[in-house]
Design a protein around this motif. Structure first.
Motif, mmCIF file in Angstrom:
data_model
loop_
_atom_site.group_PDB
_atom_site.id
_atom_site.type_symbol
_atom_site.label_atom_id
_atom_site.label_comp_id
_atom_site.label_asym_id
_atom_site.label_seq_id
_atom_site.Cartn_x
_atom_site.Cartn_y
_atom_site.Cartn_z
ATOM 1 N N LEU A 154 0.823 -1.208 0.000
ATOM 2 C CA LEU A 154 0.000 0.000 0.000
ATOM 3 C C LEU A 154 0.861 1.264 0.000
ATOM 4 O O LEU A 154 0.525 2.248 -0.663
ATOM 5 C CB LEU A 154 -0.922 0.002 1.219
ATOM 6 N N LYS A 155 1.962 1.240 0.746
ATOM 7 C CA LYS A 155 2.853 2.408 0.763
ATOM 8 C C LYS A 155 3.417 2.675 -0.630
ATOM 9 O O LYS A 155 3.466 3.832 -1.085
ATOM 10 C CB LYS A 155 3.997 2.178 1.752
ATOM 11 N N ALA A 156 3.845 1.610 -1.305
ATOM 12 C CA ALA A 156 4.394 1.768 -2.652
ATOM 13 C C ALA A 156 3.324 2.245 -3.625
ATOM 14 O O ALA A 156 3.580 3.104 -4.487
ATOM 15 C CB ALA A 156 4.989 0.442 -3.123
ATOM 16 N N LEU A 157 2.124 1.701 -3.483
ATOM 17 C CA LEU A 157 1.027 2.113 -4.353
ATOM 18 C C LEU A 157 0.704 3.583 -4.148
ATOM 19 O O LEU A 157 0.539 4.338 -5.122
ATOM 20 C CB LEU A 157 -0.210 1.258 -4.076
ATOM 21 N N TRP A 158 0.618 4.029 -2.891
ATOM 22 C CA TRP A 158 0.283 5.426 -2.629
ATOM 23 C C TRP A 158 1.393 6.359 -3.112
ATOM 24 O O TRP A 158 1.119 7.460 -3.592
ATOM 25 C CB TRP A 158 0.008 5.625 -1.146
#
Length: 291
Positions: free
Chosen positions: A219-223
């Motif tokens: 999720l961090k990478a996606l955001w």
């Protein structure tokens, strides 16, 4: 045109939009372009409303008859909304669409007995801020917590259970909820359950800390990728079979259209980065009271 927005948080639905097509995410989350609701979407809204109201009753009154009686008043509320007026034009109490709603509610009672349940919360907001500033927000249809503190997160779906090869995609939303629950409550949910009212089947999954840590990194990478697109305005169109259901083909380059002019990020005086790219300082927030 609706006022453009600067998204600052991530939800399961918007994450799904971006993964499906970054330009679709822009149209929905940044440009906030209106989309005509479909009968299937409104059907889901109506069924969810009935099941939420059902759990506001004392356990002994949670019967199929009572639930079916709730459909008409909830339907009347939707009919009174200008957003849905045209969609319901010509529909009556004997329409196939409304009979479909009744079937979905009846199917729910074949899957579990609500008189034996006492949910911790229904339609509950959960949100938190991760250590890198990524803000997460979502709504869980139902959270069950038993006397031993074991947690089950439940989401209702009005469609049919997907094949096993698509299970990971279906569970993305539930893992999102599980992560936020864990980060705000300190407890990993014991069970994640998707209830498919279209065919009366369930999809269950039991997460663990190691998996949720990995999911958090995802999720961090996606955001981070989404923030870059928000800052630069570079949202590529990604053509797929799902384009046939998209309301924005007229604005999509893949179909000969052109997106609206992108509003560039606001730069604060003395800074060389967009205001929406500044690090976030908000403390974690948890909206569910303890059991």
């Amino acid at each position: 045109m609706p006022h453009a927005a600067r998204p600052t948080q991530l939800s399961p639905s918007r994450a799904g939009d971006f993964k499906q097509c970054p330009l679709l995410y822009r149209f929905r989350a940044v440009d906030r372009l209106p989309e005509p609701p479909s009968k299937a979407q409104v059907q889901g809204t109506l069924v969810h409303a009935v099941l939420e109201r059902l759990y506001e009753l004392d356990a002994g009154r949670r019967t199929p008859t009572q639930a079916l009686a709730m459909i008409e008043p909830e339907w009347s509320k939707l009919q009174s909304s200008p957003e849905y007026a045209a969609l319901f034009d010509g529909l009556d109490d004997e329409s196939d669409w409304l009979r479909g709603v009744r079937r979905l509610v009846e199917t729910y009672f074949s899957m579990e007995d609500p008189q034996r349940l006492q949910p911790h919360r229904t339609e509950c907001l959960v949100q938190t801020t991760l250590d890198d500033g990524t803000q997460l927000k979502g709504f869980i249809d139902r959270a069950d917590v038993n006397r031993d503190g074991l947690v089950r997160l439940v989401d209702y779906k009005t469609g049919k259970r997907p094949p096993d090869r698509f299970a990971d995609k279906a569970l993305f939303q539930m893992k999102f909820y599980a992560l936020v629950w864990w980060r705000t409550r300190g407890t990993v949910p014991t069970l994640l359950r998707l209830m498919y009212l279209g065919d009366g089947q369930t999809l269950d999954y039991s997460p663990n800390e190691r998996e949720l840590i990995g999911f958090e990194k995802t999720l961090k990478a996606l955001w981070a990728t989404m923030r870059e697109a928000i800052a630069t305005g570079e949202f590529r169109a990604q053509k797929s079979k799902l384009c046939g259901w998209c309301a924005h083909q007229a604005r999509c380059p893949e179909f000969g259209g052109e997106p609206p002019t992108y509003p560039l990020p606001t730069v604060l005086p003395g800074l060389e980065m967009p205001a929406d790219a500044l690090p976030l300082q908000a403390a974690p927030v948890e909206e569910i009271p303890p059991p």
